[in-house]
Design a protein around this motif. Structure first.
Motif, PDB file in Angstrom:
ATOM      1  N   PRO A   1       0.823  -1.213   0.000  1.00  0.00           N
ATOM      2  CA  PRO A   1       0.000   0.000   0.000  1.00  0.00           C
ATOM      3  C   PRO A   1       0.858   1.264   0.000  1.00  0.00           C
ATOM      4  N   VAL A   2       0.410   2.248  -0.784  1.00  0.00           N
ATOM      5  CA  VAL A   2       1.154   3.500  -0.934  1.00  0.00           C
ATOM      6  C   VAL A   2       0.203   4.684  -0.763  1.00  0.00           C
ATOM      7  N   TYR A   3       0.600   5.646   0.068  1.00  0.00           N
ATOM      8  CA  TYR A   3      -0.112   6.917   0.132  1.00  0.00           C
ATOM      9  C   TYR A   3       0.567   7.912  -0.805  1.00  0.00           C
TER      10      TYR A   3
ATOM     11  N   LEU B   1      -3.338   3.882  -2.341  1.00  0.00           N
ATOM     12  CA  LEU B   1      -3.415   2.867  -3.398  1.00  0.00           C
ATOM     13  C   LEU B   1      -2.986   1.527  -2.822  1.00  0.00           C
ATOM     14  N   VAL B   2      -3.726   0.493  -3.157  1.00  0.00           N
ATOM     15  CA  VAL B   2      -3.301  -0.846  -2.736  1.00  0.00           C
ATOM     16  C   VAL B   2      -3.177  -1.730  -3.981  1.00  0.00           C
TER      17      VAL B   2
ATOM     18  N   GLY C   1      -6.187  -0.718  -6.537  1.00  0.00           N
ATOM     19  CA  GLY C   1      -6.037   0.684  -6.907  1.00  0.00           C
ATOM     20  C   GLY C   1      -6.439   1.561  -5.739  1.00  0.00           C
ATOM     21  N   GLU C   2      -7.101   2.688  -6.049  1.00  0.00           N
ATOM     22  CA  GLU C   2      -7.446   3.633  -4.988  1.00  0.00           C
ATOM     23  C   GLU C   2      -8.498   3.047  -4.040  1.00  0.00           C
ATOM     24  N   ILE C   3      -8.149   3.000  -2.764  1.00  0.00           N
ATOM     25  CA  ILE C   3      -9.128   2.504  -1.790  1.00  0.00           C
ATOM     26  C   ILE C   3      -9.569   3.631  -0.869  1.00  0.00           C
TER      27      ILE C   3
END
Length: 455
Positions: free
Chosen positions: A342-344, A372-373, A377-379
RNA sequence: UCCCCAGUGGCUCAAUCGGCAGAGCGGGUGACUGUUAAUCACUAGGUUCGCGGUUCAAGUCCGUGCUGGGGAGCCA
């Protein structure tokens, strides 16, 4: 006699001289003189095995019982002499409740494709996979409330009907009580002005964050986009926390805490159901979830993300430069190839984000964040909100939004304004995350997509 | 909305170069005294998605529509 749920019967510590179970027949196996029934009542993944001797009364019932029928069995719970199960019900009385015609009942004992089951969404919860799915869905919703309750958040019911037709850039569903094709002026419609289904409860939730402190909404949300992808539906559920006196960093930390809490909760409380998905749907599921729980989420400013994309030497269909909105291919590269966790992404250019996001000191970016996971994608999408009234008004002017429609929103900045933050988390995408299911239409009881309003 | 792929029995699929539409599962009937997606035997079941075209002949080729899937866009 009182019905015992199959889950409780299977978890019993001791035999029971008298037990009644009711449920749906998954399979029937006949021998000379006796029959086996596998019964499922939805309380858990496992079936209970029932054995009945062919007395005349039971044989008469058995003749009309097949896969899918609902039945009631009175008998005793005994240790099973056969392999494969601890307990079984030795049936004394068997009663058919609802027959299922074997010629036309669409569910068979074998595996069905997801595509076929979507066409019979009213029956698919009777399968192992969808039974598991909707038990997990229920548990995930309960866990969401538990998470917030443990942190002293208040649950706010924001309206589903909204009167501002500029709530967002997204297409909205129009709501009217006028006849189709009516030429009556809008003043004669129910509300006397255009009404729509909500695309977010955020603006209203902000009013409650600035009074109750920490609040959240959790309810249905609507988008009239003509989207045909495995990640979009017209009606979905969104969790939207909104917190006073919290900045962007606190906001991101809270989102991470929440995602990890929900994943942990499902692994701890739905182990058997999750195992089905790990085994049959996504073999990497457990590894993915372990990585998610173990590692800190990456925090990457937009500007650095652009840098990484430019230096990646990768051929993108959409060229990369500072100021663009990231495309799916860019997000996937960062999340799945570069970091694989996961990325912020945060601090986006103000030109691609809505008016309410807090302007940073550089005057070029806003305090926005997307989580994003991999695979989904965007969660999460959220921001620190603009609490300075003059800045907010300037931004609205820049984006040509009619100030008068937002008078109450601006008022919250006029009187006792305070820094605050929040985000929206797509509930269905969270379910896709914990189950490994790749199509959003398979994590909802009755999905609504363009041209599909069956059931 | 755009691009790609697919549509054959109830389900999952096969059918060579355009040449007799088939299998497994499911259903029905029967056998079997502890089965586990039971097993064994027999059996029924088809507008090959719709419409139009090419051809002696179309499941197969062409056009078109519909449906489903995947990718992209759209997407607070």
């Amino acid at each position: 006699m009182k019905r015992t749920k199959i889950k409780n019967a299977l978890n019993s510590e001791h035999p029971m001289a008298e037990v009644t179970v009711k449920g749906w027949v998954r399979t029937k196996r006949d021998s000379k003189g006796f029959s086996f029934l596998e019964l499922n009542d939805g309380s858990c993944l496992k079936n209970i095995q029932v054995i009945v001797d062919h007395t005349p009364e039971i044989e008469a019932e058995l003749a009309r019982i097949g896969t899918g029928a609902s039945v009631s069995v009175d008998g005793e719970l005994v240790e099973s002499p056969g392999k494969g199960q601890k307990w079984e019900v030795r049936g004394k009385a068997l009663k058919l409740i609802g027959e299922a015609d074997q010629e036309t009942f669409p569910l068979q004992k074998k595996r069905h494709t997801d595509e076929f089951l979507r066409g019979i969404a009213h029956l698919r919860p009777r399968t192992n996979k969808y039974g598991a799915m909707f038990r997990i869905r229920s548990e995930l919703a309960q866990a969401t409330h538990k998470f917030f309750a443990e942190r002293d958040f208040f649950y706010v019911h924001t309206p589903v009907l909204t009167g501002s037709d500029c709530e967002g850039a997204g297409e909205m569903f129009r709501v009217t009580s006028l006849e189709h094709g009516s030429k009556a002026p809008i003043e004669e419609d129910f509300f006397g002005k255009p009404a729509h289904l909500t695309v977010s409860g955020q603006l209203e939730a902000e009013m409650f964050a600035l009074s109750l402190g920490d609040v959240y909404t959790f309810g249905p949300t609507f988008r009239a986009e003509n989207s045909n992808t495995p990640r979009h539906v017209a009606e979905f559920w969104m969790i939207e926390p909104e917190m006073a006196f919290v900045d962007l960093e606190g906001n991101m930390g809270f989102g991470e805490e929440m995602i990890k809490y929900l994943v942990r909760h499902i692994l701890d409380n739905c182990a058997e159901d999750v195992e089905l998905f790990a085994k049959w749907v996504n073999k990497q599921l457990m590894t993915e979830l372990e990585i998610l729980l173990k590692k800190d989420f990456v925090r990457l400013p937009y500007t650095e993300a652009i840098d990484i994309l430019l230096k990646s030497k990768k051929e993108f269909e959409f060229p990369v430069e500072w100021g663009i909105d990231l495309q799916t291919e860019h997000e996937r590269f960062l999340c799945e190839e570069k970091f694989n966790q996961p990325v912020y992404l945060y601090d986006y250019p103000k030109t691609i984000k809505p008016f309410y996001m807090r302007l940073n000191d550089d005057d070029k970016t806003v305090a926005a964040m997307d989580c994003l996971v991999p695979r989904i994608g965007e969660i999460i999408g959220g921001s620190q909100r603009e609490e300075r009234m003059n800045v907010l008004l300037a931004r609205m002017k820049e984006m040509e939004l009619p100030e008068e429609d937002y008078w109450w929103y601006v008022d919250s900045r006029r009187f006792g304004s305070a820094p605050h933050s929040g985000f929206g988390l797509g509930f269905e995408r969270m379910l896709m995350l914990v189950t490994g299911v790749s199509n959003i239409r398979d994590v909802m009881p009755f999905p609504r997509t363009p041209k599909h309003l069956e059931f």
